[in-house]
Design a protein around this motif. Structure first.
Motif, PDB file in Angstrom:
ATOM      1  N   ARG A  18       0.562  -1.238  -0.087  1.00 48.73           N
ATOM      2  CA  ARG A  18       0.017   0.073  -0.056  1.00 48.73           C
ATOM      3  C   ARG A  18       0.849   1.329  -0.125  1.00 48.73           C
ATOM      4  O   ARG A  18       0.347   2.204   0.160  1.00 48.73           O
ATOM      5  N   ASN A 175       5.161   6.511  10.739  1.00 48.84           N
ATOM      6  CA  ASN A 175       4.019   6.106  10.756  1.00 48.84           C
ATOM      7  C   ASN A 175       3.503   5.177   9.711  1.00 48.84           C
ATOM      8  O   ASN A 175       4.113   5.094   8.847  1.00 48.84           O
ATOM      9  N   ASP A 177       0.214   2.905   7.703  1.00 47.70           N
ATOM     10  CA  ASP A 177      -0.984   3.390   6.756  1.00 47.70           C
ATOM     11  C   ASP A 177      -2.118   3.048   7.867  1.00 47.70           C
ATOM     12  O   ASP A 177      -2.235   2.787   9.002  1.00 47.70           O
ATOM     13  N   GLU A 178      -3.312   3.157   6.998  1.00 47.59           N
ATOM     14  CA  GLU A 178      -4.545   3.145   7.753  1.00 47.59           C
ATOM     15  C   GLU A 178      -4.986   1.778   8.242  1.00 47.59           C
ATOM     16  O   GLU A 178      -5.482   1.531   9.193  1.00 47.59           O
ATOM     17  N   LEU A 179      -4.378   0.712   7.610  1.00 45.47           N
ATOM     18  CA  LEU A 179      -4.259  -0.497   8.129  1.00 45.47           C
ATOM     19  C   LEU A 179      -3.521  -0.985   9.235  1.00 45.47           C
ATOM     20  O   LEU A 179      -3.839  -2.202   9.914  1.00 45.47           O
ATOM     21  N   HIS A 180      -2.609  -0.242   9.659  1.00 39.65           N
ATOM     22  CA  HIS A 180      -1.399  -0.152  10.612  1.00 39.65           C
ATOM     23  C   HIS A 180      -1.688   0.836  11.582  1.00 39.65           C
ATOM     24  O   HIS A 180      -0.552   1.354  11.615  1.00 39.65           O
ATOM     25  N   PRO A 181      -2.667   1.168  12.393  1.00 39.31           N
ATOM     26  CA  PRO A 181      -2.692   2.504  12.961  1.00 39.31           C
ATOM     27  C   PRO A 181      -1.923   2.096  14.161  1.00 39.31           C
ATOM     28  O   PRO A 181      -1.366   3.144  14.947  1.00 39.31           O
TER      29      PRO A 181
END
Length: 320
Positions: A18, A175, A177-181
């Motif tokens: 991603r 940081n 991604d949105e699937l690994h907050p």
């Protein structure tokens, strides 16, 4: 590059696909050391420790040999983190390794070793790595860390995390991604004191152009214009290159890192008396657990669980 090849990373394809230029980013998580064989426990040691009920099937010479996951973890942890680190940091690494194995097993009670895409040390190789004088003490330390954390894994919202880790950050972790907050930027200022934090690599124009042009998607740059053809498009807040242009083509930061044999994607280029100097910070991709920083925290009295909670946000360490 020896520093780069010392980094042991998980296969986190789901995360990196991603990211920009994700196909080549998979290379960041390919093991650098050939998968090694299991030969048994230290001679005379009959303490087998905890039994997990999960089995790794070692397919050696055509005959599958089952090894309990908790015993297998000793060979993984020994390879992934220096034995001289404080015990709580090593315990945290053992929990990370167990989490990865459990995630790969997906609820099954056994898995073939070949399916793990993971490096592993047998005991004879531990002895070679540490030397005979330190072998027994280091083996016991790693084994004790695994046994002390038996059954512990890291979860986020009831699922195993992708337990990404690296040896030494560029001064901050990155940081996700949105699937690994749970992968968030945290301060790692103490890493600047770590061994090989700053690397300087000198390339001739011819060598740099040859390395770049050897990539599968070659930019076809000429030596006389190679430095001028390189433009960093984007760095993240932690200082890692996310996208870079070479000639007419764009690449992910890790693609150039691996083409040049650099230890980290936190790099920059400049001219140096007719050659090209590349300055690199840190060792590894910079996501998640920072081993060097964990070692510092362990020296300060942090527990393994608290260290993990610092590098992975809103997670829980649970017993299975």
């Amino acid at each position: 590059n020896d520093n780069a090849r010392s980094i042991i990373l998980w296969n986190g394809a789901g995360f990196f696909m991603r990211k920009a230029a994700a196909v080549c980013l998979l290379a960041i998580l390919i093991p650098y050391i050939t998968t090694l064989a299991w030969t048994g426990r230290v001679e005379g040691n009959t303490d087998r420790g905890a039994v997990s009920g999960r089995t790794i099937l070692l397919d050696r010479e055509g005959s599958p040999a089952p090894v309990d996951m908790e015993e297998y973890l000793i060979g993984i942890t020994a390879l992934q983190i220096p034995a001289e680190y404080d015990m709580e940091a090593i315990k945290a690494q053992a929990i990370i390794a167990r989490t990865y194995l459990c995630k790969q097993m997906q609820g099954k009670d056994r898995i073939e070793e070949s399916a793990l895409d993971l490096d592993y040390l047998e005991q004879s190789q531990m002895e070679e790595m540490w030397g005979k004088a330190d072998y027994l003490a280091n083996y016991k330390k790693i084994r004790d860390a695994v046994q002390a954390t038996a059954g512990q894994v890291i979860q986020y919202n009831g699922d195993y995390i992708d337990p990404l880790f690296h040896r030494l950050s560029a001064g901050m972790t990155r940081n996700g991604d949105e699937l690994h907050p749970y992968l968030v930027q945290v301060d790692a200022a103490g890493d600047v004191e770590g061994e090989n934090y700053l690397g300087v690599y000198l390339f001739t124009r011819e060598d740099l152009a040859a390395r770049l042009n050897s990539m599968p998607d070659s930019p076809e740059v000429r030596p006389e214009e190679v430095l001028e053809s390189i433009q960093v498009i984007k760095k993240d807040e932690a200082g890692y290159v996310e996208s870079i242009q070479v000639g007419p083509k764009s690449y992910g930061g890790e693609e150039i890192q691996y083409a040049l044999g650099l230890p980290s994607p936190a790099y920059s280029f400049e001219e140096a008396e007719g050659n090209i100097r590349c300055t690199v910070k840190g060792i590894g991709h910079g996501y998640g657990f920072d081993q060097y920083g964990a070692g510092l925290k362990a020296k300060e009295g942090w527990t393994a669980e608290k260290i993990l909670e610092f590098y992975y946000k809103n997670i829980v360490v649970v017993f299975e």
